[in-house]
Design a protein around this motif. Structure first.
Motif, PDB file in Angstrom:
ATOM      1  N   ARG A  94      38.416  31.734  37.781  1.00 24.44           N
ATOM      2  CA  ARG A  94      39.053  31.330  38.901  1.00 24.44           C
ATOM      3  C   ARG A  94      38.140  30.781  39.881  1.00 24.44           C
ATOM      4  O   ARG A  94      37.391  31.044  40.427  1.00 24.44           O
ATOM      5  CB  ARG A  94      40.562  32.366  39.176  1.00 24.44           C
ATOM      6  CG  ARG A  94      41.068  33.128  37.647  1.00 24.44           C
ATOM      7  CD  ARG A  94      42.373  33.947  38.967  1.00 24.44           C
ATOM      8  NE  ARG A  94      41.791  34.554  39.650  1.00 24.44           N
ATOM      9  CZ  ARG A  94      40.935  35.606  39.758  1.00 24.44           C
ATOM     10  NH1 ARG A  94      40.191  36.585  38.816  1.00 24.44           N
ATOM     11  NH2 ARG A  94      40.016  36.328  40.923  1.00 24.44           N
ATOM     12  N   ASP A  95      38.379  29.723  40.382  1.00 24.30           N
ATOM     13  CA  ASP A  95      38.197  29.084  41.763  1.00 24.30           C
ATOM     14  C   ASP A  95      37.797  30.302  42.880  1.00 24.30           C
ATOM     15  O   ASP A  95      36.409  30.442  43.562  1.00 24.30           O
ATOM     16  CB  ASP A  95      38.796  28.154  42.198  1.00 24.30           C
ATOM     17  CG  ASP A  95      39.287  26.668  41.238  1.00 24.30           C
ATOM     18  OD1 ASP A  95      38.385  26.140  40.509  1.00 24.30           O
ATOM     19  OD2 ASP A  95      39.792  26.248  41.520  1.00 24.30           O
ATOM     20  N   GLU A  96      38.776  31.291  43.277  1.00 23.95           N
ATOM     21  CA  GLU A  96      38.473  32.103  44.136  1.00 23.95           C
ATOM     22  C   GLU A  96      37.466  32.831  43.914  1.00 23.95           C
ATOM     23  O   GLU A  96      36.091  33.200  44.549  1.00 23.95           O
ATOM     24  CB  GLU A  96      39.127  32.721  44.480  1.00 23.95           C
ATOM     25  CG  GLU A  96      41.366  32.140  45.380  1.00 23.95           C
ATOM     26  CD  GLU A  96      41.882  30.821  43.298  1.00 23.95           C
ATOM     27  OE1 GLU A  96      41.796  31.715  42.826  1.00 23.95           O
ATOM     28  OE2 GLU A  96      42.497  30.902  43.970  1.00 23.95           O
ATOM     29  N   LEU A  97      37.161  33.324  42.354  1.00 27.83           N
ATOM     30  CA  LEU A  97      35.997  34.449  41.879  1.00 27.83           C
ATOM     31  C   LEU A  97      35.227  33.445  42.038  1.00 27.83           C
ATOM     32  O   LEU A  97      33.988  34.074  42.739  1.00 27.83           O
ATOM     33  CB  LEU A  97      36.295  35.251  40.770  1.00 27.83           C
ATOM     34  CG  LEU A  97      35.056  35.801  39.851  1.00 27.83           C
ATOM     35  CD1 LEU A  97      35.618  37.515  40.943  1.00 27.83           C
ATOM     36  CD2 LEU A  97      35.509  36.443  39.240  1.00 27.83           C
ATOM     37  N   TYR A  98      35.132  32.214  41.928  1.00 27.76           N
ATOM     38  CA  TYR A  98      33.275  31.264  41.367  1.00 27.76           C
ATOM     39  C   TYR A  98      33.024  31.454  42.883  1.00 27.76           C
ATOM     40  O   TYR A  98      31.321  31.554  43.344  1.00 27.76           O
ATOM     41  CB  TYR A  98      33.864  30.372  40.579  1.00 27.76           C
ATOM     42  CG  TYR A  98      32.756  29.429  40.609  1.00 27.76           C
ATOM     43  CD1 TYR A  98      32.154  29.472  40.272  1.00 27.76           C
ATOM     44  CD2 TYR A  98      32.479  28.329  42.043  1.00 27.76           C
ATOM     45  CE1 TYR A  98      30.496  28.446  40.042  1.00 27.76           C
ATOM     46  CE2 TYR A  98      31.112  27.288  41.716  1.00 27.76           C
ATOM     47  CZ  TYR A  98      30.549  27.496  40.906  1.00 27.76           C
ATOM     48  OH  TYR A  98      29.131  26.795  41.414  1.00 27.76           O
ATOM     49  N   ALA A  99      33.838  31.131  43.572  1.00 27.81           N
ATOM     50  CA  ALA A  99      33.205  31.098  45.791  1.00 27.81           C
ATOM     51  C   ALA A  99      32.830  33.002  46.011  1.00 27.81           C
ATOM     52  O   ALA A  99      32.177  32.547  46.477  1.00 27.81           O
ATOM     53  CB  ALA A  99      34.956  30.700  46.090  1.00 27.81           C
ATOM     54  N   VAL A 100      33.214  33.156  45.266  1.00 31.80           N
ATOM     55  CA  VAL A 100      33.019  34.917  45.988  1.00 31.80           C
ATOM     56  C   VAL A 100      31.519  35.307  45.453  1.00 31.80           C
ATOM     57  O   VAL A 100      30.742  35.674  46.145  1.00 31.80           O
ATOM     58  CB  VAL A 100      33.959  35.673  45.893  1.00 31.80           C
ATOM     59  CG1 VAL A 100      33.272  37.320  45.928  1.00 31.80           C
ATOM     60  CG2 VAL A 100      35.248  35.492  47.000  1.00 31.80           C
ATOM     61  N   GLN A 119      28.569  32.743  46.836  1.00 38.52           N
ATOM     62  CA  GLN A 119      28.409  32.965  48.069  1.00 38.52           C
ATOM     63  C   GLN A 119      26.860  34.095  48.101  1.00 38.52           C
ATOM     64  O   GLN A 119      26.869  34.361  48.543  1.00 38.52           O
ATOM     65  CB  GLN A 119      29.659  33.579  48.751  1.00 38.52           C
ATOM     66  CG  GLN A 119      28.818  33.690  50.722  1.00 38.52           C
ATOM     67  CD  GLN A 119      31.019  34.367  51.308  1.00 38.52           C
ATOM     68  OE1 GLN A 119      32.202  33.744  50.690  1.00 38.52           O
ATOM     69  NE2 GLN A 119      30.611  33.464  52.293  1.00 38.52           N
TER      70      GLN A 119
END
Length: 92
Positions: A10-16, A19
């Motif tokens: 998911r985009d949110e997981l990828y971003a976390v 980072q």
């Protein structure tokens, strides 16, 4: 030996994850691989009996290394007195 695996995140997981990887200076792929290895204890190797014995001997060298300045025992009266002092806040 290694294998190539493609993950869909998911985009949110990828971003976390990205980072977190950047914060320690490694690639996202390496961050995920290390996390999976730690999660599943894949890097833990069994020690040989000789290595275990060396570790035991190293540990045993610490036995008796601390001297409280007075003898201690395992008698219940002494233990009870210590607990009463600890719970009452009387540390003298």
């Amino acid at each position: 030996m290694s294998e190539v695996v493609t993950l869909e995140l998911r985009d949110e997981l990828y971003a976390v994850l990205k980072q977190q990887a950047e914060s320690v200076g490694i690639s996202l792929a390496e961050w995920i691989a290390v996390g999976l290895e730690q999660q599943n204890s894949l890097l833990i190797q069994s020690k040989t009996e000789a290595e275990k014995e060396v570790a035991r001997q190293r540990f045993r060298r610490h036995a008796g290394a601390i001297d409280l300045g007075y003898p201690t025992g395992a008698d219940n009266v002494s233990i009870d007195a210590d607990l009463i002092r600890a719970y009452s806040g009387d540390f003298n």
